[in-house]
Design a protein around this motif. Sequence first.
Motif, mmCIF file in Angstrom:
data_model
loop_
_atom_site.group_PDB
_atom_site.id
_atom_site.type_symbol
_atom_site.label_atom_id
_atom_site.label_comp_id
_atom_site.label_asym_id
_atom_site.label_seq_id
_atom_site.Cartn_x
_atom_site.Cartn_y
_atom_site.Cartn_z
ATOM 1 N N LYS A 129 -48.366 -19.244 25.656
ATOM 2 C CA LYS A 129 -48.076 -18.648 24.361
ATOM 3 C C LYS A 129 -46.575 -18.674 24.117
ATOM 4 C CE LYS A 129 -52.029 -15.492 23.989
ATOM 5 N NZ LYS A 129 -52.458 -14.072 23.915
ATOM 6 N N PRO A 130 -46.151 -18.891 22.866
ATOM 7 C CA PRO A 130 -44.714 -18.935 22.550
ATOM 8 C C PRO A 130 -44.003 -17.652 22.973
ATOM 9 C CG PRO A 130 -46.009 -19.712 20.682
ATOM 10 C CD PRO A 130 -46.984 -19.144 21.673
ATOM 11 N N GLU A 131 -42.860 -17.835 23.614
ATOM 12 C CA GLU A 131 -41.984 -16.745 24.050
ATOM 13 C C GLU A 131 -42.639 -15.810 25.065
ATOM 14 O OE1 GLU A 131 -40.013 -14.746 20.829
ATOM 15 O OE2 GLU A 131 -39.702 -16.609 19.701
ATOM 16 N N VAL A 132 -43.786 -16.213 25.609
ATOM 17 C CA VAL A 132 -44.458 -15.422 26.644
ATOM 18 C C VAL A 132 -44.515 -16.220 27.940
ATOM 19 C CG1 VAL A 132 -46.597 -14.262 27.332
ATOM 20 C CG2 VAL A 132 -45.824 -14.150 24.960
ATOM 21 N N SER A 133 -45.217 -17.347 27.902
ATOM 22 C CA SER A 133 -45.262 -18.249 29.052
ATOM 23 C C SER A 133 -45.558 -19.657 28.570
ATOM 24 C CB SER A 133 -46.338 -17.817 30.057
ATOM 25 O OG SER A 133 -46.373 -18.720 31.154
ATOM 26 N N GLN A 134 -44.769 -20.601 29.026
ATOM 27 C CA GLN A 134 -44.975 -22.006 28.708
ATOM 28 C C GLN A 134 -45.276 -22.815 29.964
ATOM 29 O OE1 GLN A 134 -44.647 -23.536 25.196
ATOM 30 N NE2 GLN A 134 -45.453 -21.449 25.259
ATOM 31 N N SER A 135 -45.606 -22.115 31.027
ATOM 32 C CA SER A 135 -45.898 -22.774 32.303
ATOM 33 C C SER A 135 -47.165 -22.184 32.907
ATOM 34 C CB SER A 135 -44.738 -22.596 33.291
ATOM 35 O OG SER A 135 -43.534 -23.126 32.772
ATOM 36 N N ILE A 136 -47.930 -23.039 33.577
ATOM 37 C CA ILE A 136 -49.130 -22.610 34.289
ATOM 38 C C ILE A 136 -48.990 -23.050 35.744
ATOM 39 C CG2 ILE A 136 -51.638 -22.764 34.448
ATOM 40 C CD1 ILE A 136 -51.625 -23.663 31.506
ATOM 41 N N ALA A 138 -42.749 -14.813 41.551
ATOM 42 C CA ALA A 138 -41.400 -14.490 41.084
ATOM 43 C C ALA A 138 -41.115 -15.091 39.712
ATOM 44 C CB ALA A 138 -40.368 -14.975 42.097
ATOM 45 N N HIS A 139 -41.804 -16.150 39.348
ATOM 46 C CA HIS A 139 -41.596 -16.783 38.037
ATOM 47 C C HIS A 139 -42.270 -15.988 36.907
ATOM 48 C CE1 HIS A 139 -39.851 -20.412 39.787
ATOM 49 N NE2 HIS A 139 -40.819 -20.391 40.688
ATOM 50 N N ARG A 140 -43.273 -15.199 37.252
ATOM 51 C CA ARG A 140 -44.042 -14.407 36.281
ATOM 52 C C ARG A 140 -44.602 -15.262 35.139
ATOM 53 N NH1 ARG A 140 -41.018 -8.703 35.390
ATOM 54 N NH2 ARG A 140 -42.534 -8.646 33.667
ATOM 55 N N ALA A 141 -44.892 -16.514 35.467
ATOM 56 C CA ALA A 141 -45.592 -17.403 34.536
ATOM 57 C C ALA A 141 -47.086 -17.113 34.628
ATOM 58 C CB ALA A 141 -45.306 -18.857 34.898
ATOM 59 N N THR A 142 -47.892 -17.797 33.826
ATOM 60 C CA THR A 142 -49.338 -17.715 33.972
ATOM 61 C C THR A 142 -49.723 -18.365 35.300
ATOM 62 O OG1 THR A 142 -49.616 -17.895 31.575
ATOM 63 C CG2 THR A 142 -51.556 -18.301 32.949
ATOM 64 N N MET A 143 -50.517 -17.682 36.092
ATOM 65 C CA MET A 143 -50.992 -18.231 37.362
ATOM 66 C C MET A 143 -52.504 -18.283 37.380
ATOM 67 S SD MET A 143 -48.513 -16.559 40.308
ATOM 68 C CE MET A 143 -49.343 -17.460 41.624
ATOM 69 N N CYS A 144 -53.037 -19.376 37.899
ATOM 70 C CA CYS A 144 -54.469 -19.528 38.137
ATOM 71 C C CYS A 144 -54.625 -19.754 39.632
ATOM 72 C CB CYS A 144 -55.034 -20.704 37.354
ATOM 73 S SG CYS A 144 -54.836 -20.549 35.571
#
Length: 265
Positions: A126-133, A156-162
């Motif tokens: 999502k824009p300005e939330v997470s651009q990485s999975i 530590a990156h606090r990106a989206t994780m699966c």
Amino acid sequence: MKVYFIGAGPGAADLITVRGARLLGQVSMVLYAGSLVPRDMLQHCRPDTELLDTAELSLDEQEACYRRARDAGQDVVRLHSGDPAIYGATAEQMRRLEKLGIDYEVVPGVSSFTAAAAALGSELTKPEVSQSIILTRVSGRASAVPELESIERFAAHRATMCIFLSGQRLKDTVADLQKHYPDSTPVALVRRASWSDQSTHRSTLGQLLGEIKQKDWLLTTLLLIGDALSREDGVESCLYSAGYTHIFRDSDERKAKKAANAGDA
């Protein structure tokens, strides 16, 4: 003779690609991961196809099947769950095929992480939330995760994780995630995504373990985490904004100017 490594998709028989289903109906030998690929998927095969469940076979025994097919001049499908590129254990098979002089081709499939997102009705970026999975997994007996790729380091990156195969170490995984993600971070569990007995559970990182019984989520479970899973309103992408232009679309202002110029002409 050729071996086709085909991604069966996450489980539902109609989530295999058209190409994959077509090839299943053409070959006379299919090796499939019976512990992960549902029998319903084999409906795409011919009635006379030799079906071999690789859950019962060692790599040497699978190689023997490839040798037998080569000697008989038969094409083979090796059916893997999800997409063969992710946790498919295909590299070692490909190396052996190369040594045997057997040609192979990879047919991609729908991954379980995208099926999990679909089951949740969520977009993972999502824009300005997470651009990485970040796609990762917990360590297991069959293959350990390198220390530099630990859950804690990625968190530590606090990106989206699966996180694949997370059910058996759910308590430890949550503890590692809590070192970087706030307890309020949205999380979701998805078990057997797209199967007839699919299960989902949405929560927050801090509340998750108190809401579930871990024994219900031991196998084929994905843990998803990240603020992108939030149901709250967020910033909209500029892609479809009326004022955003690109080579395929003018802004509303430019369209008006063009219309005015055309009228003057």
